[in-house]
Design a protein around this motif. Sequence first.
Motif, PDB file in Angstrom:
ATOM      1  N   ALA A 142      -1.850 -16.668  14.173  1.00  0.00           N
ATOM      2  CA  ALA A 142      -1.871 -15.542  15.118  1.00  0.00           C
ATOM      3  C   ALA A 142      -2.087 -14.234  14.383  1.00  0.00           C
ATOM      4  CB  ALA A 142      -0.544 -15.492  15.885  1.00  0.00           C
ATOM      5  N   ALA A 143      -1.447 -14.095  13.213  1.00  0.00           N
ATOM      6  CA  ALA A 143      -1.499 -12.809  12.516  1.00  0.00           C
ATOM      7  C   ALA A 143      -1.168 -12.957  11.045  1.00  0.00           C
ATOM      8  CB  ALA A 143      -0.508 -11.837  13.155  1.00  0.00           C
ATOM      9  N   ILE A 144      -1.676 -12.003  10.288  1.00  0.00           N
ATOM     10  CA  ILE A 144      -1.247 -11.834   8.894  1.00  0.00           C
ATOM     11  C   ILE A 144      -0.531 -10.484   8.858  1.00  0.00           C
ATOM     12  CG2 ILE A 144      -1.954 -11.739   6.484  1.00  0.00           C
ATOM     13  CD1 ILE A 144      -4.579 -13.105   7.301  1.00  0.00           C
ATOM     14  N   MET A 145       0.678 -10.508   8.318  1.00  0.00           N
ATOM     15  CA  MET A 145       1.517  -9.305   8.340  1.00  0.00           C
ATOM     16  C   MET A 145       1.783  -8.860   6.904  1.00  0.00           C
ATOM     17  SD  MET A 145       4.982  -9.133  10.456  1.00  0.00           S
ATOM     18  CE  MET A 145       5.989  -7.695  10.586  1.00  0.00           C
ATOM     19  N   VAL A 146       1.432  -7.623   6.587  1.00  0.00           N
ATOM     20  CA  VAL A 146       1.571  -7.162   5.192  1.00  0.00           C
ATOM     21  C   VAL A 146       2.037  -5.711   5.105  1.00  0.00           C
ATOM     22  CG1 VAL A 146      -0.321  -8.662   4.374  1.00  0.00           C
ATOM     23  CG2 VAL A 146      -0.837  -6.318   5.049  1.00  0.00           C
ATOM     24  N   GLU A 147       2.600  -5.376   3.924  1.00  0.00           N
ATOM     25  CA  GLU A 147       2.720  -3.979   3.507  1.00  0.00           C
ATOM     26  C   GLU A 147       1.610  -3.787   2.472  1.00  0.00           C
ATOM     27  OE1 GLU A 147       7.185  -3.507   2.177  1.00  0.00           O
ATOM     28  OE2 GLU A 147       6.619  -5.596   2.393  1.00  0.00           O
ATOM     29  N   VAL A 148       0.870  -2.688   2.530  1.00  0.00           N
ATOM     30  CA  VAL A 148      -0.176  -2.491   1.511  1.00  0.00           C
ATOM     31  C   VAL A 148       0.436  -2.049   0.179  1.00  0.00           C
ATOM     32  CG1 VAL A 148      -2.183  -2.154   2.998  1.00  0.00           C
ATOM     33  CG2 VAL A 148      -0.719  -0.201   2.455  1.00  0.00           C
ATOM     34  N   ILE A 149       1.611  -1.437   0.254  1.00  0.00           N
ATOM     35  CA  ILE A 149       2.418  -1.223  -0.957  1.00  0.00           C
ATOM     36  C   ILE A 149       3.808  -1.744  -0.604  1.00  0.00           C
ATOM     37  CG2 ILE A 149       3.353   0.428  -2.630  1.00  0.00           C
ATOM     38  CD1 ILE A 149       1.171   2.401  -1.744  1.00  0.00           C
ATOM     39  N   GLN A 150       4.243  -2.779  -1.320  1.00  0.00           N
ATOM     40  CA  GLN A 150       5.564  -3.331  -1.016  1.00  0.00           C
ATOM     41  C   GLN A 150       6.634  -2.382  -1.539  1.00  0.00           C
ATOM     42  OE1 GLN A 150       5.351  -7.338  -2.672  1.00  0.00           O
ATOM     43  NE2 GLN A 150       4.628  -8.116  -0.683  1.00  0.00           N
ATOM     44  N   GLY A 151       7.460  -1.887  -0.620  1.00  0.00           N
ATOM     45  CA  GLY A 151       8.482  -0.912  -0.993  1.00  0.00           C
ATOM     46  C   GLY A 151       9.708  -1.578  -1.582  1.00  0.00           C
ATOM     47  N   GLU A 152      10.435  -2.313  -0.747  1.00  0.00           N
ATOM     48  CA  GLU A 152      11.649  -2.995  -1.226  1.00  0.00           C
ATOM     49  C   GLU A 152      11.288  -4.008  -2.311  1.00  0.00           C
ATOM     50  OE1 GLU A 152      14.663  -1.917   0.064  1.00  0.00           O
ATOM     51  OE2 GLU A 152      13.263  -0.532   1.023  1.00  0.00           O
ATOM     52  N   GLY A 153      10.082  -4.563  -2.238  1.00  0.00           N
ATOM     53  CA  GLY A 153       9.649  -5.611  -3.168  1.00  0.00           C
ATOM     54  C   GLY A 153       9.262  -5.099  -4.547  1.00  0.00           C
ATOM     55  N   GLY A 154       9.328  -3.781  -4.799  1.00  0.00           N
ATOM     56  CA  GLY A 154       9.086  -3.296  -6.166  1.00  0.00           C
ATOM     57  C   GLY A 154       7.894  -2.373  -6.335  1.00  0.00           C
ATOM     58  N   ILE A 155       7.510  -1.648  -5.262  1.00  0.00           N
ATOM     59  CA  ILE A 155       6.330  -0.741  -5.331  1.00  0.00           C
ATOM     60  C   ILE A 155       5.145  -1.528  -5.928  1.00  0.00           C
ATOM     61  CG2 ILE A 155       5.485   1.589  -5.947  1.00  0.00           C
ATOM     62  CD1 ILE A 155       8.049   1.840  -4.404  1.00  0.00           C
ATOM     63  N   ARG A 156       4.827  -2.620  -5.257  1.00  0.00           N
ATOM     64  CA  ARG A 156       3.692  -3.449  -5.697  1.00  0.00           C
ATOM     65  C   ARG A 156       2.510  -3.145  -4.786  1.00  0.00           C
ATOM     66  NH1 ARG A 156       6.275  -8.307  -8.431  1.00  0.00           N
ATOM     67  NH2 ARG A 156       8.455  -7.966  -7.929  1.00  0.00           N
ATOM     68  N   LEU A 157       1.370  -2.834  -5.389  1.00  0.00           N
ATOM     69  CA  LEU A 157       0.190  -2.439  -4.619  1.00  0.00           C
ATOM     70  C   LEU A 157      -0.737  -3.621  -4.365  1.00  0.00           C
ATOM     71  CD1 LEU A 157       1.085   0.307  -6.167  1.00  0.00           C
ATOM     72  CD2 LEU A 157      -1.212   1.053  -5.569  1.00  0.00           C
ATOM     73  N   MET A 158      -1.299  -3.642  -3.159  1.00  0.00           N
ATOM     74  CA  MET A 158      -2.328  -4.626  -2.854  1.00  0.00           C
ATOM     75  C   MET A 158      -3.607  -4.210  -3.585  1.00  0.00           C
ATOM     76  SD  MET A 158      -3.603  -5.550   0.959  1.00  0.00           S
ATOM     77  CE  MET A 158      -2.076  -6.401   1.331  1.00  0.00           C
ATOM     78  N   SER A 159      -4.351  -5.180  -4.110  1.00  0.00           N
ATOM     79  CA  SER A 159      -5.617  -4.826  -4.784  1.00  0.00           C
ATOM     80  C   SER A 159      -6.693  -4.586  -3.723  1.00  0.00           C
ATOM     81  CB  SER A 159      -6.044  -5.951  -5.728  1.00  0.00           C
ATOM     82  OG  SER A 159      -6.508  -7.056  -4.969  1.00  0.00           O
TER      83      SER A 159
END
Length: 386
Positions: free
Chosen positions: A169-186
Amino acid sequence: MSALFPTYARWNVKPEKGIGSKIIDVDGNEYLDFISGIAVCNLGHCHPKVTDALEKQIHTLWHVSNLFEIEGQERVAQLLVDHSVGDYVFFCNSGAEANEAAIKLARKSTGKHHIVSLQNSFHGRTTGSMAATGQDKIHNGFGPLLTEFTYIEMNNQSALEEAVTNNTAAIMVEVIQGEGGIRLMSDDYAKALQAICERYNCLLIIDEVQTGIGRTGTAFAYEQFGLSPDIITLAKGLGNGFPVGALIGKETLKDSFSPGSHGSTFGGNPLAMAVAETVLSEIFKPELLDSVQNKGEFLTKELKNKLGSFEIVEEIRGKGLMVGVACQIEVAPIIEACREKGLLVLPAGPKVVRILPPLIVTKSEINKAVEILTDVLASIKPSVSV
Ligand SMILES: Cc1ncc(COP(=O)(O)O)c(C=O)c1O
């Protein structure tokens, strides 16, 4: 003895007052607040225009049911759609509720149930948003979870290809993970994400609860990744400290949220809307967003200059005024030492110092914060570093 459930391991600071980028505690100690209530008080504490708007509304009308037309909702919704790729808005009270609404809307509008989200993500603590969150420590003890969620590694395109099917149905993302460690999507992964959503006719949900409302130097962070989400979820910075959340969705989703399908007693009440309208009118000013980019580059450059050579610092990463200092060691003692020197920062996962100043921060406040962080890191013996 406290009568509160101990859901938070609280720090030994009792804030009494907030002004701009500063917090003053009950003992009169002053702190530079580079947490901003976790990306909430983007315009700083007690911003005069926001305070005035709330004060005016307090003397006019606090609350009416959503059975009435609430003019403030129309104006805030218009501001949100004017500055995003969405067409319609639903108001709620928090980030978790916005994500809960997104999960429901995705399932109803597509008639499918499977949702793909990312490992290390954070989407909230309600049953649905917790199920979307790809972290065992958030799930532990609360099962059985809502079913049909798959968690994949971010920036791994083959995992994405493997996980998404015609039933998604959907893909759900943060483009920069906040709680997860300020990880950026490429950028490549963002492109692949958009393409796979089109290929399988599934929705792209972007959780902008932490990254949205100017935090990264654009109205929403997805703009910087070339994405066009079907659903955007918001909260935190939208109310500058007044509880409010929102979901923005594209035109095609309108009929799935028909009368009676979803709702919230408090969502979008006149108090929240008076605040949100003022917040958005300030933050969506191009000069404010430009200043966030400029100060963000300054902050990152200063951090790299001053901390780059420390053995324990692995990487300095982020966008705008959402920056992480990734370390080789657990950062709790660093955060405590900063606090003792008058700087409030917070962890993002065990080994990243998360820096989220208000967007109205000055360069001299940034210099002061970098100086404190440098002093603290300099006092850590390299032998402790591995
Ligand atoms: C990306 C993201 N989504 C959702 C949430 C949950 O928001 P709330 O605490 O308002 O429910 C958070 C909170 O930290 C968040 O960072």
